[in-house]
Motif scaffolding. Structure first.
Motif, PDB file in Angstrom:
ATOM      1  N   MET A  24       0.884  -1.217  -0.058  1.00 24.87           N
ATOM      2  CA  MET A  24       0.153  -0.047  -0.034  1.00 24.87           C
ATOM      3  C   MET A  24       0.868   1.335  -0.051  1.00 24.87           C
ATOM      4  SD  MET A  24      -2.848  -1.364  -0.152  1.00 24.87           S
ATOM      5  CE  MET A  24      -3.898  -0.041  -0.001  1.00 24.87           C
ATOM      6  N   ASN A  25       0.249   2.326  -0.583  1.00 21.77           N
ATOM      7  CA  ASN A  25       1.203   3.464  -0.531  1.00 21.77           C
ATOM      8  C   ASN A  25       0.606   4.262   0.357  1.00 21.77           C
ATOM      9  OD1 ASN A  25       2.441   5.975  -1.348  1.00 21.77           O
ATOM     10  ND2 ASN A  25       1.734   5.941  -3.648  1.00 21.77           N
ATOM     11  N   GLU A  26       1.348   4.302   1.502  1.00 18.90           N
ATOM     12  CA  GLU A  26       0.883   5.172   2.560  1.00 18.90           C
ATOM     13  C   GLU A  26       0.986   6.519   2.727  1.00 18.90           C
ATOM     14  OE1 GLU A  26      -0.304   3.152   5.262  1.00 18.90           O
ATOM     15  OE2 GLU A  26       0.355   1.353   4.480  1.00 18.90           O
ATOM     16  N   GLY A  27       1.917   7.041   1.878  1.00 17.68           N
ATOM     17  CA  GLY A  27       1.714   8.483   1.701  1.00 17.68           C
ATOM     18  C   GLY A  27       0.579   8.984   1.299  1.00 17.68           C
ATOM     19  N   VAL A  28       0.232   8.346  -0.087  1.00 20.53           N
ATOM     20  CA  VAL A  28      -1.302   8.618  -0.667  1.00 20.53           C
ATOM     21  C   VAL A  28      -2.522   8.331   0.181  1.00 20.53           C
ATOM     22  CG1 VAL A  28      -2.443   8.414  -2.779  1.00 20.53           C
ATOM     23  CG2 VAL A  28       0.004   8.565  -3.007  1.00 20.53           C
ATOM     24  N   LEU A  29      -2.301   7.439   0.956  1.00 17.92           N
ATOM     25  CA  LEU A  29      -3.527   7.093   1.852  1.00 17.92           C
ATOM     26  C   LEU A  29      -3.624   8.234   2.988  1.00 17.92           C
ATOM     27  CD1 LEU A  29      -3.092   3.316   2.463  1.00 17.92           C
ATOM     28  CD2 LEU A  29      -5.172   4.306   1.494  1.00 17.92           C
ATOM     29  N   ALA A  30      -2.358   8.647   3.574  1.00 18.72           N
ATOM     30  CA  ALA A  30      -2.502   9.446   4.463  1.00 18.72           C
ATOM     31  C   ALA A  30      -2.970  11.026   3.919  1.00 18.72           C
ATOM     32  CB  ALA A  30      -1.184   9.770   4.774  1.00 18.72           C
ATOM     33  N   LEU A  31      -2.529  11.329   2.692  1.00 14.96           N
ATOM     34  CA  LEU A  31      -3.145  12.451   1.804  1.00 14.96           C
ATOM     35  C   LEU A  31      -4.754  12.282   1.867  1.00 14.96           C
ATOM     36  CD1 LEU A  31      -2.880  14.941   0.162  1.00 14.96           C
ATOM     37  CD2 LEU A  31      -2.284  13.411  -1.694  1.00 14.96           C
ATOM     38  N   ALA A  32      -5.149  10.895   1.497  1.00 13.82           N
ATOM     39  CA  ALA A  32      -6.652  10.829   1.404  1.00 13.82           C
ATOM     40  C   ALA A  32      -7.290  11.229   2.627  1.00 13.82           C
ATOM     41  CB  ALA A  32      -6.979   9.484   0.657  1.00 13.82           C
ATOM     42  N   ALA A  38      -0.632  19.529  -6.457  1.00  9.31           N
ATOM     43  CA  ALA A  38      -1.537  19.302  -7.678  1.00  9.31           C
ATOM     44  C   ALA A  38      -2.860  19.378  -7.246  1.00  9.31           C
ATOM     45  CB  ALA A  38      -1.206  18.241  -8.544  1.00  9.31           C
ATOM     46  N   LEU A  39      -3.186  18.670  -6.134  1.00  4.26           N
ATOM     47  CA  LEU A  39      -4.653  18.519  -5.610  1.00  4.26           C
ATOM     48  C   LEU A  39      -5.035  19.851  -5.049  1.00  4.26           C
ATOM     49  CD1 LEU A  39      -4.768  15.024  -3.857  1.00  4.26           C
ATOM     50  CD2 LEU A  39      -6.687  15.992  -5.324  1.00  4.26           C
ATOM     51  N   ARG A  40      -4.148  20.445  -4.132  1.00  2.00           N
ATOM     52  CA  ARG A  40      -4.732  21.676  -3.558  1.00  2.00           C
ATOM     53  C   ARG A  40      -4.658  22.717  -4.766  1.00  2.00           C
ATOM     54  NH1 ARG A  40      -0.824  21.328  -0.065  1.00  2.00           N
ATOM     55  NH2 ARG A  40       0.803  22.403  -1.012  1.00  2.00           N
ATOM     56  N   GLN A  41      -4.086  22.923  -5.628  1.00  2.00           N
ATOM     57  CA  GLN A  41      -4.154  23.744  -6.724  1.00  2.00           C
ATOM     58  C   GLN A  41      -5.439  23.495  -7.491  1.00  2.00           C
ATOM     59  OE1 GLN A  41      -0.494  23.193  -9.064  1.00  2.00           O
ATOM     60  NE2 GLN A  41       0.462  24.735  -7.875  1.00  2.00           N
ATOM     61  N   SER A  42      -5.712  22.289  -7.854  1.00  2.00           N
ATOM     62  CA  SER A  42      -7.144  22.066  -8.529  1.00  2.00           C
ATOM     63  C   SER A  42      -8.206  22.292  -7.703  1.00  2.00           C
ATOM     64  CB  SER A  42      -6.922  20.417  -9.051  1.00  2.00           C
ATOM     65  OG  SER A  42      -6.110  20.180  -9.982  1.00  2.00           O
ATOM     66  N   LEU A  43      -8.188  21.780  -6.360  1.00  2.00           N
ATOM     67  CA  LEU A  43      -9.461  21.977  -5.395  1.00  2.00           C
ATOM     68  C   LEU A  43      -9.507  23.555  -5.155  1.00  2.00           C
ATOM     69  CD1 LEU A  43      -8.848  18.780  -3.322  1.00  2.00           C
ATOM     70  CD2 LEU A  43     -10.400  19.106  -5.390  1.00  2.00           C
ATOM     71  N   ASP A  44      -8.571  24.326  -4.937  1.00  2.00           N
ATOM     72  CA  ASP A  44      -8.507  25.790  -4.804  1.00  2.00           C
ATOM     73  C   ASP A  44      -9.264  26.272  -6.119  1.00  2.00           C
ATOM     74  OD1 ASP A  44      -7.509  25.627  -2.259  1.00  2.00           O
ATOM     75  OD2 ASP A  44      -5.401  26.155  -2.512  1.00  2.00           O
ATOM     76  N   ALA A  45      -8.630  25.905  -7.249  1.00  2.00           N
ATOM     77  CA  ALA A  45      -9.176  26.467  -8.399  1.00  2.00           C
ATOM     78  C   ALA A  45     -10.750  26.417  -8.555  1.00  2.00           C
ATOM     79  CB  ALA A  45      -8.383  26.095  -9.416  1.00  2.00           C
ATOM     80  N   ALA A  46     -11.151  25.144  -8.145  1.00  2.00           N
ATOM     81  CA  ALA A  46     -12.525  24.817  -8.312  1.00  2.00           C
ATOM     82  C   ALA A  46     -13.283  25.713  -7.352  1.00  2.00           C
ATOM     83  CB  ALA A  46     -12.721  23.449  -7.966  1.00  2.00           C
ATOM     84  N   PHE A  47     -12.888  25.885  -6.248  1.00  2.00           N
ATOM     85  CA  PHE A  47     -13.719  26.695  -5.295  1.00  2.00           C
ATOM     86  C   PHE A  47     -13.811  28.341  -5.450  1.00  2.00           C
ATOM     87  CE2 PHE A  47     -12.827  23.323  -2.040  1.00  2.00           C
ATOM     88  CZ  PHE A  47     -14.267  22.990  -1.648  1.00  2.00           C
ATOM     89  N   THR A  48     -12.620  28.742  -6.315  1.00  2.00           N
ATOM     90  CA  THR A  48     -12.573  30.218  -6.738  1.00  2.00           C
ATOM     91  C   THR A  48     -13.088  30.254  -8.294  1.00  2.00           C
ATOM     92  OG1 THR A  48     -10.144  29.802  -7.525  1.00  2.00           O
ATOM     93  CG2 THR A  48     -10.567  30.609  -5.193  1.00  2.00           C
ATOM     94  N   ALA A  49     -13.315  29.384  -8.624  1.00  2.00           N
ATOM     95  CA  ALA A  49     -13.904  29.604 -10.185  1.00  2.00           C
ATOM     96  C   ALA A  49     -15.368  30.190 -10.299  1.00  2.00           C
ATOM     97  CB  ALA A  49     -13.903  28.193 -10.907  1.00  2.00           C
TER      98      ALA A  49
END
Length: 206
Positions: A85-93, A195-206
């Motif tokens: 398992m990819n513990e880093g990505v799971l922690a991000l999730a 990349a997630l932070r940028q995508s999600l922030d952009a979605a909130f400010t669009a």
């Protein structure tokens, strides 16, 4: 506004690019037959397994005959459980949980995903978990994405999908999903987080 983040499984939530490699490597080592030999025979059944047209139990007698070995079926469960398992990505999730709905969309075998869902408590973090073998469709034509959207009652524009395959991301992107490529060879979790932070922030400010 993006409300749901979907993750691919192998190569994103795990550190092996392909689940078949994990399974066949374990079986090859445990039996002494070697990865290449097991992989060559298993590959013949891979497409049918991924679409749920056959199960591992269905193919096991033929597999043993073609490998000229009486392989204990219990080894298969051990092979599934060896998935790194990819513990880093799971922690991000887990950090995203609460702010976003999280799901998994994966081309995968049903018995393998059932094993790993129970072993790692994936249902406590991801809902829905959409498996190609369960619905008889994969990512190639977009049907599995349409199924996931219908389960959630969402439009594609409300979702973001993370995968280690650019081809799969192109399919999701044509449907209107936001997408992020995760390079499994580098496995740069900080880059994915940015990349997630940028995508999600952009979605909130669009």
């Amino acid at each position: 506004m993006i409300s749901t983040v979907f993750f691919d499984f192998d190569g994103v939530l795990t550190t092996d690019k392909y689940g078949s490699d994990t399974t066949n490597r374990y079986l090859g080592n445990a039996t002494g037959l070697g990865f290449e030999r097991v992989d060559r025979v298993m590959e013949c059944y891979n497409g049918e397994l991924l679409l749920g047209r056959l199960s591992h139990r269905d193919i096991w007698p033929n597999l043993c005959r073609e490998l000229e070995a009486d392989i204990d079926f219990a080894l298969l469960d051990e092979a599934f459980r060896s998935t790194p398992m990819n513990e880093g990505v799971l922690a991000l999730a887990w950090r995203l949980r609460g702010s976003f709905r999280l799901g998994i969309i994966t081309d995968n075998k049903q018995d393998r995903m059932d094993c790993l869902r129970a072993l790692h408590g994936l249902d406590g973090l991801f809902d829905p978990i959409v498996v190609s073998a369960a619905i008889g469709a994969d990512k190639s034509d977009g049907e599995i994405f349409r199924h996931a959207l219908a389960l959630c009652g969402l439009r594609a524009e409300q979702c973001l999908f993370i995968d280690n395959s650019r081809r799969n991301l192109e399919t999701a992107g044509r449907m209107g999903m936001a997408t992020i490529f995760h390079d499994d060879e580098i496995n740069d979790v900080e880059r994915l987080s940015l990349a997630l932070r940028q995508s999600l922030d952009a979605a909130f400010t669009a």
